[in-house]
Design an enzyme around this catalytic site. Structure first.
Site, short mmCIF file in Angstrom:
data_model
loop_
_atom_site.label_atom_id
_atom_site.label_comp_id
_atom_site.label_asym_id
_atom_site.label_seq_id
_atom_site.Cartn_x
_atom_site.Cartn_y
_atom_site.Cartn_z
N ALA A 159 -8.26 -2.01 -7.01
CA ALA A 159 -9.54 -1.76 -7.65
C ALA A 159 -9.74 -0.26 -7.88
CB ALA A 159 -10.68 -2.33 -6.80
N GLU A 214 -25.64 -13.57 -8.62
CA GLU A 214 -24.35 -13.67 -9.31
C GLU A 214 -24.18 -15.11 -9.79
OE1 GLU A 214 -20.50 -12.41 -7.22
OE2 GLU A 214 -20.29 -14.59 -7.33
N LYS A 249 -12.46 4.49 -3.60
CA LYS A 249 -13.06 3.91 -4.81
C LYS A 249 -14.31 4.72 -5.20
CE LYS A 249 -13.00 -0.62 -3.22
NZ LYS A 249 -13.05 -2.09 -3.26
P1 FAD Z 1 -9.25 -3.49 -3.41
O1 FAD Z 1 -10.39 -2.56 -3.23
O2 FAD Z 1 -8.14 -3.06 -4.31
O3 FAD Z 1 -8.68 -3.83 -1.95
C1 FAD Z 1 -7.78 -4.93 -1.77
C2 FAD Z 1 -7.01 -4.72 -0.46
O4 FAD Z 1 -6.06 -3.68 -0.62
C3 FAD Z 1 -7.88 -4.28 0.70
O5 FAD Z 1 -7.35 -4.86 1.88
C4 FAD Z 1 -7.73 -2.78 0.76
O6 FAD Z 1 -7.94 -2.25 2.05
C5 FAD Z 1 -6.28 -2.62 0.30
N1 FAD Z 1 -5.97 -1.39 -0.41
C6 FAD Z 1 -6.72 -0.78 -1.34
N2 FAD Z 1 -6.06 0.29 -1.83
C7 FAD Z 1 -4.85 0.32 -1.23
C8 FAD Z 1 -3.70 1.17 -1.33
N3 FAD Z 1 -3.65 2.20 -2.18
N4 FAD Z 1 -2.63 0.88 -0.54
C9 FAD Z 1 -2.63 -0.17 0.32
N5 FAD Z 1 -3.69 -1.00 0.46
C10 FAD Z 1 -4.79 -0.75 -0.32
N6 FAD Z 1 -12.54 -11.98 -7.53
C11 FAD Z 1 -12.34 -12.43 -8.78
O7 FAD Z 1 -11.23 -12.83 -9.12
N7 FAD Z 1 -13.36 -12.47 -9.71
C12 FAD Z 1 -14.61 -12.02 -9.40
O8 FAD Z 1 -15.50 -12.07 -10.24
C13 FAD Z 1 -14.85 -11.53 -8.08
N8 FAD Z 1 -16.07 -11.05 -7.74
C14 FAD Z 1 -16.26 -10.52 -6.48
C15 FAD Z 1 -17.51 -9.95 -6.16
C16 FAD Z 1 -17.73 -9.40 -4.89
C17 FAD Z 1 -19.06 -8.77 -4.56
C18 FAD Z 1 -16.69 -9.43 -3.91
C19 FAD Z 1 -16.92 -8.88 -2.53
C20 FAD Z 1 -15.45 -9.98 -4.23
C21 FAD Z 1 -15.22 -10.52 -5.52
N9 FAD Z 1 -13.98 -11.06 -5.88
C22 FAD Z 1 -13.77 -11.53 -7.15
C23 FAD Z 1 -12.90 -11.17 -4.89
C24 FAD Z 1 -11.98 -9.92 -4.86
O9 FAD Z 1 -11.29 -9.83 -6.08
C25 FAD Z 1 -11.02 -10.11 -3.68
O10 FAD Z 1 -11.71 -9.98 -2.47
C26 FAD Z 1 -9.77 -9.24 -3.70
O11 FAD Z 1 -8.87 -9.77 -2.72
C27 FAD Z 1 -9.99 -7.78 -3.37
O12 FAD Z 1 -10.65 -7.14 -4.36
P2 FAD Z 1 -11.14 -5.62 -4.16
O13 FAD Z 1 -11.71 -5.20 -5.43
O14 FAD Z 1 -11.96 -5.50 -2.94
O15 FAD Z 1 -9.70 -4.92 -3.94
#
Ligand code: FAD
Length: 317
Positions: free
Chosen positions: A144, A18, A199
């Site tokens: 997400a 990455e 997801k």
């Molecule tokens: P989600 O899957 O939406 O989860 C976020 C939180 O909400 C989790 O605690 C989950 O349990 C909870 N949750 C999910 N759905 C619900 C629901 N319906 N109700 C209540 N709670 C819920 N960030 C950036 O800004 N740019 C990037 O390019 C980037 N790249 C990344 C690449 C990787 C491989 C990883 C692991 C992380 C990256 N991140 C990036 C960071 C990421 O955006 C953060 O970790 C963010 O806080 C969570 O993203 P997520 O997609 O996992 O969120």
């Protein structure tokens, strides 16, 4: 080509990494200089992170403060196009919910589709510094999972404008993030895994993990995913420690643990050259065990540096 196809067509573990876009004002040459040495390991794909806006306050002569929105690292889509063009390897843009309405997301996806980009990593994004917690746009995706759903709909030819007729379906392979040590906002691991499963049910075809330094966390996570009925590839994320400050910065930013043994090895180092050597050795041990376990891909977080990754990859690829 889709990440899932790269994985299914390979009999051995693949190498990928990455990169983060250069700071505004920097050239793409510096980025290519980082990528060039890693191309000998034939990465089938390279991820490009997305960085949302930040707010800064500028003081006027009359003392009033004005709020400015700036993006310090723009260019994710352009860089993906440049990588595909320059290296003929797949580029995977990260797309996030934060700062995007669904309409803006759709338009960004249309651009990616026109550019011939086959994969996207769908993320929520973190909260901006001026907000205590993540706040979605009023007409944006909150999680997400919602973003995955939007992309999956587009893959079925369903756009936001329901008056569009015979709209061409996109065909994105969708990846999502997974957290072997739990996402920091989730009350417990089971809660987080259920959200991860959602997801996948909505269309995610592979998972990339947050970095971890103890393989046991990854192996447990993969087992727990299977028990939960998550059966897509789980790609481990690897970050070689390179500075003493990583011992405090990485846990703070990424909410992960550094094992005591690694922390003590780093603490003994006289300078960062020694830390890098420890980080490379630790990375080699981690990767050897992961390859022996048959992981589909070793995915490295470069965070702007490729030297240590090169030293590790040279042992295996
Ligand atoms: P989600 O899957 O939406 O989860 C976020 C939180 O909400 C989790 O605690 C989950 O349990 C909870 N949750 C999910 N759905 C619900 C629901 N319906 N109700 C209540 N709670 C819920 N960030 C950036 O800004 N740019 C990037 O390019 C980037 N790249 C990344 C690449 C990787 C491989 C990883 C692991 C992380 C990256 N991140 C990036 C960071 C990421 O955006 C953060 O970790 C963010 O806080 C969570 O993203 P997520 O997609 O996992 O969120």
């Amino acid at each position: 080509m889709k990440i899932t196809e790269h994985i299914s067509q390979s009999e051995s573990t693949l190498f990928s990494f990455e990169i983060i876009p250069p700071k505004k004002g920097d050239s793409i040459k510096g980025l290519f200089d980082q990528i060039d040495p890693l191309m000998e390991f034939k990465p089938p794909f390279i991820d490009v992170t997305y960085h949302r806006e930040e707010y800064v306050y500028k003081e006027h002569e009359n003392g009033l403060l004005e709020k400015w929105s700036i993006k310090k690292r723009p260019g994710t889509v352009g860089i993906c196009a440049a990588i595909q063009n320059h290296y003929a390897t797949d580029a995977v843009p990260h797309i996030i919910c934060g700062g995007f309405s669904k309409e803006e997301t759709e338009n960004a996806l249309i651009d990616l589709n026109f550019l011939g980009i086959d994969n996207v990593l769908a993320l929520r994004g973190d909260h901006i510094k001026s907000e205590p917690a993540f706040v979605p746009e009023p007409d944006g995706n909150a999680y997400a999972a919602d973003l995955v759903q939007q992309i999956d709909e587009m893959n079925k030819g369903v756009y936001l404008d329901d008056e569009l007729e015979n709209a061409i379906p996109s065909d994105f392979c969708i990846g999502v993030a997974g957290y072997p040590e739990k996402h920091f906002e989730a009350p417990n691991m089971n809660f987080d895994l259920k959200r991860l499963k959602k997801k996948v049910e909505l269309g995610a075809e592979y998972i990339v993990t947050q970095m971890f330094f103890d393989n046991k966390c990854y192996f447990r996570f993969v087992e727990d995913c299977k028990k939960m009925g998550i059966n897509v590839p789980v790609i481990p994320g690897i970050k070689p420690i390179a500075t003493k400050s990583h011992l405090t910065i990485l846990p703070k930013i990424f909410k992960i643990d550094v094992p005591e043994e690694l922390e003590q090895e780093v603490a003994k180092c006289k300078d960062n050259a020694e830390v890098r050597a420890v980080g490379v050795e630790w990375g080699i041990q981690q990767c050897r065990e992961l390859i022996d376990a048959g992981v589909p891909v070793l995915h490295f977080y470069s965070m702007g540096k490729s030297e240590s990754i090169h030293k590790i990859a040279t042992k295996f690829f």
